[in-house]
Design an enzyme around this catalytic site. Structure first.
Site, PDB file in Angstrom:
ATOM      1  N   PRO A   3       0.830  -1.211   0.000  1.00 39.46           N
ATOM      2  CG  PRO A   3      -0.188  -1.177   2.104  1.00 39.46           C
ATOM      3  CD  PRO A   3       0.672  -2.013   1.203  1.00 39.46           C
ATOM      4  CD  GLU A   4       3.433   3.653  -3.983  1.00 44.26           C
ATOM      5  OE1 GLU A   4       3.504   4.891  -3.967  1.00 44.26           O
ATOM      6  OE2 GLU A   4       4.026   2.944  -4.817  1.00 44.26           O
ATOM      7  NE  ARG A  64       5.469 -10.888   1.789  1.00 47.04           N
ATOM      8  CZ  ARG A  64       6.119 -10.291   0.787  1.00 47.04           C
ATOM      9  NH1 ARG A  64       5.426  -9.686  -0.163  1.00 47.04           N
ATOM     10  NH2 ARG A  64       7.423 -10.303   0.744  1.00 47.04           N
ATOM     11  CG  HIS A 110      -2.423 -14.845   7.718  1.00 47.78           C
ATOM     12  ND1 HIS A 110      -1.231 -15.299   8.224  1.00 47.78           N
ATOM     13  CD2 HIS A 110      -2.731 -15.663   6.682  1.00 47.78           C
ATOM     14  CE1 HIS A 110      -0.821 -16.346   7.520  1.00 47.78           C
ATOM     15  NE2 HIS A 110      -1.715 -16.580   6.577  1.00 47.78           N
TER      16      HIS A 110
END
Ligand code: ZN
Length: 283
Positions: free
Chosen positions: A2-3, A119, A100
């Site tokens: 994500p930016e 992750r 997760h």
């Protein structure tokens, strides 16, 4: 990854269910993400009212009534999901936590905020609100690209002494906060500046054009994220990723979208990252 626009979209998405509401329960389901969670995180969150949600670079900052601020970073793969029926906007039952789902926060308005991160490059921390700018995750970050301290004079001054390629320099988070690979490629294409040109070799006049281009590119993406929010709320409550078309990013071999340019988008690798650009109209 994500930016900044995606992070801003997530912030705007959780704001209506978090701001002004109180955390009823926090379930911290593992000891760490990228770094260990702060001591007694669940306890320190429980009972705190969320006074407001801000963003600094790619960090979402939830200011709490306890004089602490919850710092959230989505990392590479972090996602935030909203469930529950707060404000009548969501019609999703709380799903059973998945593998997760690392942090689950229940608000007193019925909303549940779930942080999912396969992750685990994301991060959460708590810091004193009053001294948050000195927090180790935040203290070295440069000015916000959409703020007033990032302007033409600042950029011209800073680029004068930088002999690295402009692409690499714009990714430096100490120069400007939150600019990532995708949006730097887009900005350079719009300004006609080659990603391989040394920053110090760009004229002041051309350097100045980077500032409005950065604001426009980020602003358009934030607007696209905003309009996607309603769709996500109706779909599955997941925030943060939206369809957005890029002019050059990931478009190797495509015709250059610049009017009257007959070039093709090329891909090169700089500092281990892909740069997409048009060799014909970017100089
Ligand atoms: Zn071109």
């Amino acid at each position: 990854m994500p930016e900044l626009p995606e992070v801003e979209t997530v912030r705007a998405g959780i704001d209506p269910v978090m701001s002004g509401a109180t955390i009823k329960r926090a379930d911290v389901r593992r000891p760490d993400l990228r770094w260990p969670f702060p001591a007694r995180m669940a306890e320190r969150l429980t009972g705190a009212k969320v006074l407001g949600l801000r963003r600094r670079s790619k960090y979402i900052l939830a200011d709490l009534s306890t004089s602490e601020t919850l710092i959230i970073h989505l990392g590479m793969s972090g996602r935030i999901l909203i469930s529950g029926d707060a404000l009548g906007q969501f019609h999703h039952d709380h799903p059973a936590p998945e593998k997760h789902d690392h942090v689950v926060i229940d608000m007193d308005n019925g909303a549940r905020i779930t942080f999912n991160d396969p992750r685990r490059f994301g991060a959460m921390d708590l810091g004193d609100t009053a001294t948050l700018e000195d927090h180790w995750l935040i203290k070295d970050i440069g000015p916000e690209p959409l703020g007033n301290t990032f302007n033409e004079a600042y950029l011209i001054e800073r680029l004068k002494t930088r002999n690295s390629p402009i692409k690499t320099v714009l990714l430096d988070q100490k120069l400007v906060a939150g600019l990532g690979n995708i949006y730097v490629c887009e900005v350079l294409h719009r300004t006609g500046i080659s990603p391989v040109r040394k920053a110090s070799r760009i004229s002041s006049k051309r350097t100045a054009t980077l500032v409005p281009a950065i604001r426009t590119v980020l602003g358009e993406a934030i607007a696209a994220g905003g309009s996607s929010l309603r769709d996500y709320k109706q779909a599955d409550g997941e925030l943060g990723y939206f369809q957005h078309t890029f002019r050059v990013y990931d478009r190797e071999g495509a015709p250059c979208p610049t009017p009257d340019c007959t070039g093709q988008i090329a891909r090169i690798v700089q500092s281990g990252r892909s740069s997409f650009y048009c060799p014909s109209c970017q100089r």
